[in-house]
Design a protein around this motif. Structure first.
Motif, PDB file in Angstrom:
ATOM      1  N   GLN A   8      -2.630 102.282  49.913  1.00 34.88           N
ATOM      2  CA  GLN A   8      -2.614 101.883  51.322  1.00 34.88           C
ATOM      3  C   GLN A   8      -4.036 101.844  51.884  1.00 34.88           C
ATOM      4  O   GLN A   8      -4.393 100.960  52.652  1.00 34.88           O
ATOM      5  N   TRP A   9      -4.843 102.833  51.494  1.00 32.62           N
ATOM      6  CA  TRP A   9      -6.233 102.885  51.961  1.00 32.62           C
ATOM      7  C   TRP A   9      -7.007 101.675  51.454  1.00 32.62           C
ATOM      8  O   TRP A   9      -7.772 101.056  52.198  1.00 32.62           O
ATOM      9  N   GLN A  10      -6.821 101.301  50.213  1.00 36.59           N
ATOM     10  CA  GLN A  10      -7.509 100.152  49.656  1.00 36.59           C
ATOM     11  C   GLN A  10      -7.088  98.859  50.357  1.00 36.59           C
ATOM     12  O   GLN A  10      -7.914  97.996  50.648  1.00 36.59           O
ATOM     13  N   ILE A  11      -5.777  98.729  50.621  1.00 33.37           N
ATOM     14  CA  ILE A  11      -5.275  97.541  51.333  1.00 33.37           C
ATOM     15  C   ILE A  11      -5.883  97.468  52.724  1.00 33.37           C
ATOM     16  O   ILE A  11      -6.344  96.420  53.177  1.00 33.37           O
ATOM     17  N   ARG A  12      -5.932  98.599  53.402  1.00 30.54           N
ATOM     18  CA  ARG A  12      -6.488  98.636  54.747  1.00 30.54           C
ATOM     19  C   ARG A  12      -7.968  98.263  54.738  1.00 30.54           C
ATOM     20  O   ARG A  12      -8.433  97.495  55.576  1.00 30.54           O
ATOM     21  N   CYS A  13      -8.718  98.775  53.766  1.00 27.86           N
ATOM     22  CA  CYS A  13     -10.148  98.459  53.662  1.00 27.86           C
ATOM     23  C   CYS A  13     -10.360  96.973  53.346  1.00 27.86           C
ATOM     24  O   CYS A  13     -11.255  96.330  53.906  1.00 27.86           O
ATOM     25  N   ALA A  14      -9.533  96.427  52.456  1.00 26.50           N
ATOM     26  CA  ALA A  14      -9.659  95.014  52.110  1.00 26.50           C
ATOM     27  C   ALA A  14      -9.367  94.134  53.328  1.00 26.50           C
ATOM     28  O   ALA A  14     -10.067  93.148  53.595  1.00 26.50           O
ATOM     29  N   PHE A  15      -8.326  94.478  54.064  1.00 20.11           N
ATOM     30  CA  PHE A  15      -7.984  93.704  55.258  1.00 20.11           C
ATOM     31  C   PHE A  15      -9.086  93.814  56.311  1.00 20.11           C
ATOM     32  O   PHE A  15      -9.449  92.836  56.962  1.00 20.11           O
ATOM     33  N   ASN A  16      -9.626  95.012  56.461  1.00 22.90           N
ATOM     34  CA  ASN A  16     -10.715  95.240  57.408  1.00 22.90           C
ATOM     35  C   ASN A  16     -11.918  94.361  57.054  1.00 22.90           C
ATOM     36  O   ASN A  16     -12.521  93.726  57.913  1.00 22.90           O
ATOM     37  N   GLY A  17     -12.259  94.320  55.783  1.00 24.25           N
ATOM     38  CA  GLY A  17     -13.373  93.496  55.332  1.00 24.25           C
ATOM     39  C   GLY A  17     -13.103  92.016  55.565  1.00 24.25           C
ATOM     40  O   GLY A  17     -13.996  91.261  55.970  1.00 24.25           O
ATOM     41  N   TYR A  18     -11.880  91.594  55.306  1.00 16.01           N
ATOM     42  CA  TYR A  18     -11.495  90.193  55.525  1.00 16.01           C
ATOM     43  C   TYR A  18     -11.648  89.820  56.999  1.00 16.01           C
ATOM     44  O   TYR A  18     -12.192  88.762  57.332  1.00 16.01           O
ATOM     45  N   CYS A  19     -11.180  90.680  57.885  1.00 21.52           N
ATOM     46  CA  CYS A  19     -11.283  90.412  59.331  1.00 21.52           C
ATOM     47  C   CYS A  19     -12.746  90.333  59.770  1.00 21.52           C
ATOM     48  O   CYS A  19     -13.114  89.455  60.560  1.00 21.52           O
ATOM     49  N   LYS A  20     -13.571  91.248  59.265  1.00 19.11           N
ATOM     50  CA  LYS A  20     -14.992  91.231  59.636  1.00 19.11           C
ATOM     51  C   LYS A  20     -15.659  89.948  59.158  1.00 19.11           C
ATOM     52  O   LYS A  20     -16.457  89.342  59.869  1.00 19.11           O
ATOM     53  N   ARG A  21     -15.335  89.503  57.930  1.00 17.26           N
ATOM     54  CA  ARG A  21     -15.905  88.258  57.405  1.00 17.26           C
ATOM     55  C   ARG A  21     -15.459  87.060  58.244  1.00 17.26           C
ATOM     56  O   ARG A  21     -16.250  86.165  58.544  1.00 17.26           O
ATOM     57  N   ALA A  22     -14.178  87.042  58.626  1.00 15.10           N
ATOM     58  CA  ALA A  22     -13.665  85.929  59.425  1.00 15.10           C
ATOM     59  C   ALA A  22     -14.364  85.873  60.781  1.00 15.10           C
ATOM     60  O   ALA A  22     -14.761  84.789  61.249  1.00 15.10           O
ATOM     61  N   LEU A  23     -14.543  87.012  61.430  1.00 11.12           N
ATOM     62  CA  LEU A  23     -15.228  87.049  62.731  1.00 11.12           C
ATOM     63  C   LEU A  23     -16.690  86.628  62.592  1.00 11.12           C
ATOM     64  O   LEU A  23     -17.220  85.900  63.441  1.00 11.12           O
ATOM     65  N   GLU A  24     -17.337  87.079  61.526  1.00 11.23           N
ATOM     66  CA  GLU A  24     -18.733  86.713  61.313  1.00 11.23           C
ATOM     67  C   GLU A  24     -18.867  85.205  61.086  1.00 11.23           C
ATOM     68  O   GLU A  24     -19.767  84.557  61.632  1.00 11.23           O
ATOM     69  N   ASN A  25     -17.971  84.621  60.306  1.00 13.39           N
ATOM     70  CA  ASN A  25     -18.011  83.175  60.066  1.00 13.39           C
ATOM     71  C   ASN A  25     -17.762  82.394  61.354  1.00 13.39           C
ATOM     72  O   ASN A  25     -18.402  81.365  61.590  1.00 13.39           O
ATOM     73  N   GLU A  26     -16.838  82.855  62.194  1.00 11.81           N
ATOM     74  CA  GLU A  26     -16.593  82.193  63.483  1.00 11.81           C
ATOM     75  C   GLU A  26     -17.825  82.276  64.376  1.00 11.81           C
ATOM     76  O   GLU A  26     -18.167  81.321  65.065  1.00 11.81           O
ATOM     77  N   MET A  27     -18.496  83.431  64.373  1.00  9.68           N
ATOM     78  CA  MET A  27     -19.702  83.589  65.185  1.00  9.68           C
ATOM     79  C   MET A  27     -20.790  82.619  64.712  1.00  9.68           C
ATOM     80  O   MET A  27     -21.443  81.964  65.523  1.00  9.68           O
ATOM     81  N   LEU A  28     -20.953  82.511  63.396  1.00 12.85           N
ATOM     82  CA  LEU A  28     -21.960  81.596  62.869  1.00 12.85           C
ATOM     83  C   LEU A  28     -21.630  80.147  63.204  1.00 12.85           C
ATOM     84  O   LEU A  28     -22.511  79.366  63.572  1.00 12.85           O
ATOM     85  N   ALA A  29     -20.351  79.774  63.141  1.00 15.30           N
ATOM     86  CA  ALA A  29     -19.944  78.408  63.482  1.00 15.30           C
ATOM     87  C   ALA A  29     -20.188  78.130  64.963  1.00 15.30           C
ATOM     88  O   ALA A  29     -20.657  77.047  65.338  1.00 15.30           O
ATOM     89  N   ALA A  30     -19.901  79.109  65.821  1.00 18.08           N
ATOM     90  CA  ALA A  30     -20.122  78.932  67.259  1.00 18.08           C
ATOM     91  C   ALA A  30     -21.605  78.770  67.562  1.00 18.08           C
ATOM     92  O   ALA A  30     -21.999  77.907  68.362  1.00 18.08           O
ATOM     93  N   LYS A  31     -22.448  79.587  66.916  1.00 18.72           N
ATOM     94  CA  LYS A  31     -23.895  79.461  67.126  1.00 18.72           C
ATOM     95  C   LYS A  31     -24.394  78.099  66.650  1.00 18.72           C
ATOM     96  O   LYS A  31     -25.230  77.474  67.294  1.00 18.72           O
ATOM     97  N   ARG A  32     -23.882  77.639  65.502  1.00 16.00           N
ATOM     98  CA  ARG A  32     -24.283  76.341  64.969  1.00 16.00           C
ATOM     99  C   ARG A  32     -23.879  75.217  65.936  1.00 16.00           C
ATOM    100  O   ARG A  32     -24.665  74.317  66.222  1.00 16.00           O
ATOM    101  N   ASP A  33     -22.669  75.309  66.490  1.00 19.12           N
ATOM    102  CA  ASP A  33     -22.213  74.282  67.433  1.00 19.12           C
ATOM    103  C   ASP A  33     -23.052  74.274  68.705  1.00 19.12           C
ATOM    104  O   ASP A  33     -23.381  73.207  69.237  1.00 19.12           O
TER     105      ASP A  33
END
Length: 147
Positions: A8-33
């Motif tokens: 469960q801890w590993q799943i939670r950490c993986a999901f947490n990392g996925y969410c952080k990557r998604a937010l970071e990519n959205e931020m980079l796309a917004a800055k680029r736009d």
């Protein structure tokens, strides 16, 4: 027994990392736009008069208004002036009910509250006004086809 908790801890950490990557990519796309938009934007003060002229149009519909606009209904010509005269021929309280209902899009209940009168009175004033308007327009409208 310790194994499921670890999973469960590993799943939670993986999901947490996925969410952080998604937010970071959205931020980079917004800055680029934003950066791309800033490169293309021009302030109004930097526009030439020819470029400014391209940003708007003028409605020419009523520009050539020598003849008064009118429409023909049932062989009778109704002009804006005639319609205004018909509305002015109504008693004040009836005219007010008609104008509030049709031009201000108010319901009978809202008009009744505004004028501090019963709703049925508003309805009566509004409906009886139509007979008066009809009679006025029939008497004063210009006939196109006399049937």
């Amino acid at each position: 027994m310790n194994e499921p908790i670890r999973t469960q801890w590993q799943i939670r950490c993986a999901f947490n990392g996925y969410c952080k990557r998604a937010l970071e990519n959205e931020m980079l796309a917004a800055k680029r736009d934003l950066k791309r938009r800033r490169r293309r934007e021009v302030t109004f003060s930097d526009l030439t008069p020819q470029e400014e002229h391209q940003l708007y149009t003028c409605d020419e519909y009523f520009a050539n208004d020598e003849a008064e606009k009118s429409f023909v209904v049932a062989g009778k010509e109704i002009t804006a002036k005639l319609l205004a005269e018909a509305l002015h021929s109504l008693p004040d309280e009836k005219r007010e009910a008609v104008l509030l209902y049709y031009f201000f899009d108010m319901s009978d209940v809202e008009i009744a509250k505004l004028l501090s009168i019963p709703r049925s009175t508003v309805q009566y004033r509004r409906t009886s006004s139509f007979e008066l308007l009809k009679r006025y327009l029939e008497e004063h409208a210009y006939g196109k086809n006399d049937w």
